[in-house]
Design a protein around this motif. Structure first.
Motif, PDB file in Angstrom:
ATOM      1  N   UNK A 102       0.322  -1.279  -0.091  1.00 43.49           N
ATOM      2  CA  UNK A 102      -0.244  -0.176  -0.173  1.00 43.49           C
ATOM      3  C   UNK A 102       0.546   1.139   0.084  1.00 43.49           C
ATOM      4  N   UNK A 103       0.463   2.099  -1.373  1.00 45.45           N
ATOM      5  CA  UNK A 103       1.697   3.413  -0.951  1.00 45.45           C
ATOM      6  C   UNK A 103       0.193   4.155  -2.078  1.00 45.45           C
ATOM      7  N   UNK A 104       0.876   5.294  -1.699  1.00 51.96           N
ATOM      8  CA  UNK A 104      -0.024   7.036  -2.393  1.00 51.96           C
ATOM      9  C   UNK A 104       0.785   8.256  -2.291  1.00 51.96           C
ATOM     10  N   UNK A 105      -0.210   9.109  -2.820  1.00 51.25           N
ATOM     11  CA  UNK A 105       0.169  10.590  -2.734  1.00 51.25           C
ATOM     12  C   UNK A 105      -1.173  11.390  -2.339  1.00 51.25           C
ATOM     13  N   UNK A 106      -0.654  12.124  -1.254  1.00 45.54           N
ATOM     14  CA  UNK A 106      -1.805  12.908  -1.100  1.00 45.54           C
ATOM     15  C   UNK A 106      -1.058  14.428  -0.659  1.00 45.54           C
ATOM     16  N   UNK A 107      -2.067  15.181  -1.704  1.00 50.97           N
ATOM     17  CA  UNK A 107      -2.220  16.482  -2.023  1.00 50.97           C
ATOM     18  C   UNK A 107      -2.845  17.418  -1.059  1.00 50.97           C
TER      19      UNK A 107
END
Length: 165
Positions: free
Chosen positions: A41-46
């Motif tokens: 699980x991974x990702x980016x948040x703005x």
């Protein structure tokens, strides 16, 4: 039509600089973050400029999302926490109560947005936080470089369009 060095040079630069797709880059960066953190699980948040709201800009989960991280991101309040945070955010792993384990760190050097890279799916320690923080620096530089290439393409197209015949 005679050979035109400027047109050829501009076309070659535009082609070379346009080869990088922003969506593909973000996907690759998320996959690498998951690999660095030894999770799926991974990702980016703005985060908006007023630091009032955070939204996922990319979420990588394994098929079926066994830990329900997508819904956890939306329902847990972690996005609100990231909107206000200036330091890394680490939350405990406790699958019994639906806590997937979470670590997010700011991506430095992005010129206009507040962005976090995050990983989830296990318990994280200080060493993981240090490693993800170092990774965030590289990810930030890659995202800025991609943005710079996109800007260069726009400028080169302008040069080519307004060049005297």
């Amino acid at each position: 039509m005679p050979y035109n060095r400027v047109d050829v040079a501009m076309r070659e630069l535009i082609s070379a600089f346009s080869g990088l797709e922003a969506a593909d880059l973000v996907d690759r960066l998320a996959r690498a973050a998951a690999a660095v953190a030894n999770t799926s699980y991974a990702g980016f948040v703005r985060v908006d400029p007023q630091r009032e709201e955070a939204r996922p800009m990319y979420v990588l989960v394994p098929p079926g999302d066994p830990l329900r991280v997508r819904s956890w991101l939306a329902e847990s309040g972690v996005l609100k926490e990231l909107a206000y945070a200036v330091e890394p955010v680490r939350l405990a792993y406790d699958p019994g109560v639906g806590e997937p384990g979470f670590l997010a760190t700011p991506v430095p050097a992005l010129s206009c947005d507040h962005v976090y890279v995050w990983v989830a799916g296990r318990g994280f320690c200080d060493g993981d936080e240090h490693l993800l923080s170092r990774y965030a620096i590289a990810a930030g530089r890659a995202l800025e470089a991609a943005s710079g290439l996109e800007a260069a393409v726009r400028l080169l197209r302008g040069v080519r369009a307004f060049r005297p015949a």
